[in-house]
Motif scaffolding. Structure first.
Motif, mmCIF file in Angstrom:
data_model
loop_
_atom_site.group_PDB
_atom_site.id
_atom_site.type_symbol
_atom_site.label_atom_id
_atom_site.label_comp_id
_atom_site.label_asym_id
_atom_site.label_seq_id
_atom_site.Cartn_x
_atom_site.Cartn_y
_atom_site.Cartn_z
ATOM 1 N N SER A 30 -16.706 8.308 6.011
ATOM 2 C CA SER A 30 -17.070 9.010 7.243
ATOM 3 C C SER A 30 -16.767 8.076 8.414
ATOM 4 O O SER A 30 -16.986 6.868 8.321
ATOM 5 C CB SER A 30 -18.545 9.404 7.216
ATOM 6 O OG SER A 30 -19.354 8.259 7.056
ATOM 7 N N GLY A 31 -16.220 8.616 9.486
ATOM 8 C CA GLY A 31 -15.794 7.758 10.589
ATOM 9 C C GLY A 31 -14.380 7.237 10.425
ATOM 10 O O GLY A 31 -13.940 6.380 11.190
ATOM 11 N N TYR A 32 -13.674 7.765 9.433
ATOM 12 C CA TYR A 32 -12.287 7.386 9.184
ATOM 13 C C TYR A 32 -11.370 8.584 9.372
ATOM 14 O O TYR A 32 -11.748 9.726 9.083
ATOM 15 C CB TYR A 32 -12.109 6.846 7.765
ATOM 16 C CG TYR A 32 -12.499 5.405 7.604
ATOM 17 C CD1 TYR A 32 -13.831 5.034 7.650
ATOM 18 C CD2 TYR A 32 -11.535 4.426 7.410
ATOM 19 C CE1 TYR A 32 -14.196 3.701 7.496
ATOM 20 C CE2 TYR A 32 -11.887 3.097 7.257
ATOM 21 C CZ TYR A 32 -13.219 2.741 7.302
ATOM 22 O OH TYR A 32 -13.570 1.426 7.160
ATOM 23 N N ASN A 33 -10.156 8.294 9.805
ATOM 24 C CA ASN A 33 -9.074 9.252 9.713
ATOM 25 C C ASN A 33 -8.291 8.948 8.453
ATOM 26 O O ASN A 33 -7.996 7.779 8.163
ATOM 27 C CB ASN A 33 -8.132 9.155 10.913
ATOM 28 C CG ASN A 33 -8.708 9.795 12.157
ATOM 29 O OD1 ASN A 33 -9.477 10.756 12.079
ATOM 30 N ND2 ASN A 33 -8.351 9.271 13.316
ATOM 31 N N MET A 34 -7.954 10.002 7.723
ATOM 32 C CA MET A 34 -7.161 9.868 6.503
ATOM 33 C C MET A 34 -5.769 10.409 6.797
ATOM 34 O O MET A 34 -5.625 11.546 7.259
ATOM 35 C CB MET A 34 -7.798 10.648 5.359
ATOM 36 C CG MET A 34 -9.252 10.280 5.106
ATOM 37 S SD MET A 34 -9.504 8.559 4.676
ATOM 38 C CE MET A 34 -8.653 8.462 3.088
ATOM 39 N N GLY A 35 -4.766 9.602 6.530
ATOM 40 C CA GLY A 35 -3.413 10.010 6.868
ATOM 41 C C GLY A 35 -2.444 9.872 5.715
ATOM 42 O O GLY A 35 -2.686 9.120 4.767
ATOM 43 N N TRP A 36 -1.400 10.653 5.798
ATOM 44 C CA TRP A 36 -0.250 10.510 4.899
ATOM 45 C C TRP A 36 0.938 10.049 5.737
ATOM 46 O O TRP A 36 1.253 10.672 6.768
ATOM 47 C CB TRP A 36 0.084 11.830 4.208
ATOM 48 C CG TRP A 36 -0.857 12.193 3.109
ATOM 49 C CD1 TRP A 36 -1.921 13.036 3.157
ATOM 50 C CD2 TRP A 36 -0.800 11.711 1.751
ATOM 51 N NE1 TRP A 36 -2.535 13.106 1.939
ATOM 52 C CE2 TRP A 36 -1.863 12.305 1.053
ATOM 53 C CE3 TRP A 36 0.047 10.842 1.062
ATOM 54 C CZ2 TRP A 36 -2.118 12.060 -0.296
ATOM 55 C CZ3 TRP A 36 -0.188 10.605 -0.275
ATOM 56 C CH2 TRP A 36 -1.262 11.208 -0.938
ATOM 57 N N VAL A 93 8.945 7.495 0.106
ATOM 58 C CA VAL A 93 7.690 7.057 -0.493
ATOM 59 C C VAL A 93 6.552 7.515 0.428
ATOM 60 O O VAL A 93 6.590 7.272 1.640
ATOM 61 C CB VAL A 93 7.648 5.527 -0.672
ATOM 62 C CG1 VAL A 93 6.328 5.103 -1.293
ATOM 63 C CG2 VAL A 93 8.813 5.063 -1.536
ATOM 64 N N TYR A 94 5.584 8.164 -0.162
ATOM 65 C CA TYR A 94 4.444 8.696 0.581
ATOM 66 C C TYR A 94 3.235 7.795 0.355
ATOM 67 O O TYR A 94 2.870 7.514 -0.795
ATOM 68 C CB TYR A 94 4.151 10.120 0.140
ATOM 69 C CG TYR A 94 5.146 11.114 0.688
ATOM 70 C CD1 TYR A 94 6.468 11.127 0.248
ATOM 71 C CD2 TYR A 94 4.777 12.034 1.669
ATOM 72 C CE1 TYR A 94 7.390 12.012 0.770
ATOM 73 C CE2 TYR A 94 5.692 12.938 2.188
ATOM 74 C CZ TYR A 94 6.996 12.923 1.737
ATOM 75 O OH TYR A 94 7.910 13.814 2.260
ATOM 76 N N TYR A 95 2.644 7.375 1.470
ATOM 77 C CA TYR A 95 1.507 6.462 1.433
ATOM 78 C C TYR A 95 0.270 7.121 2.008
ATOM 79 O O TYR A 95 0.334 7.789 3.052
ATOM 80 C CB TYR A 95 1.793 5.205 2.249
ATOM 81 C CG TYR A 95 2.910 4.348 1.729
ATOM 82 C CD1 TYR A 95 4.217 4.540 2.142
ATOM 83 C CD2 TYR A 95 2.650 3.329 0.821
ATOM 84 C CE1 TYR A 95 5.247 3.752 1.673
ATOM 85 C CE2 TYR A 95 3.673 2.525 0.338
ATOM 86 C CZ TYR A 95 4.965 2.735 0.764
ATOM 87 O OH TYR A 95 5.973 1.948 0.289
ATOM 88 N N CYS A 96 -0.832 6.899 1.361
ATOM 89 C CA CYS A 96 -2.134 7.331 1.864
ATOM 90 C C CYS A 96 -2.729 6.196 2.693
ATOM 91 O O CYS A 96 -2.602 5.013 2.334
ATOM 92 C CB CYS A 96 -3.042 7.670 0.686
ATOM 93 S SG CYS A 96 -4.691 8.228 1.140
ATOM 94 N N ASN A 97 -3.391 6.553 3.779
ATOM 95 C CA ASN A 97 -3.966 5.558 4.685
ATOM 96 C C ASN A 97 -5.350 6.002 5.126
ATOM 97 O O ASN A 97 -5.583 7.194 5.374
ATOM 98 C CB ASN A 97 -3.061 5.404 5.905
ATOM 99 C CG ASN A 97 -3.675 4.558 6.997
ATOM 100 O OD1 ASN A 97 -4.164 5.068 7.996
ATOM 101 N ND2 ASN A 97 -3.647 3.256 6.826
ATOM 102 N N ALA A 98 -6.260 5.050 5.229
ATOM 103 C CA ALA A 98 -7.585 5.289 5.789
ATOM 104 C C ALA A 98 -7.770 4.328 6.962
ATOM 105 O O ALA A 98 -7.690 3.110 6.780
ATOM 106 C CB ALA A 98 -8.666 5.061 4.741
#
Length: 118
Positions: A30-36, A93-98
């Motif tokens: 919570s308080g994070y943006n999750m990105g691809w 290549v797809y990366y997940c980011n928080a």
């Protein structure tokens, strides 16, 4: 220890679909943006979709708008990227980011390869 583990990549024909998953663990997000992000061969890593952990706000790059959809399952601590009408230019290549909103914490997954054949 925070971990972001991507899965769901692979080889698909143009026009096909894939769903990527990012399993997040090690803290509350919570308080994070999750990105691809996507990194094509020889190019920079670009943000293509982002969502708040609450799921309330989304962003899409113009190149994927109308074809990709991001959503978060808070109960499973997982972020998904549904990719439809795939094109050869979606290869990468797809990366997940928080990324902490207003803070400094920034986490990355190891990446998953998506290859779209024309």
């Amino acid at each position: 220890q925070v971990q972001l583990v991507e899965s769901g990549g692979g080889l698909v024909q143009a026009g096909g679909s894939l769903r990527l998953s990012c399993a997040a663990s090690g803290r509350t997000f919570s308080g994070y943006n999750m990105g691809w992000f996507r990194q094509a061969p020889g190019k920079e890593r670009d943000l293509i979709a982002r969502i708040t952990w609450s799921g309330g706000n989304t962003y899409y790059a113009d190149s994927v708008k109308g074809r990709f959809a991001i959503h978060v399952d808070n109960a499973k601590n997982t972020v998904y990227l549904q990719m439809n009408s795939l094109r050869s230019e979606d290869t990468g290549v797809y990366y997940c980011n928080a990324r902490e909103v207003g803070g400094y914490s920034d986490y990355w997954g190891q990446g998953t390869q998506v290859t779209v054949s024309s």
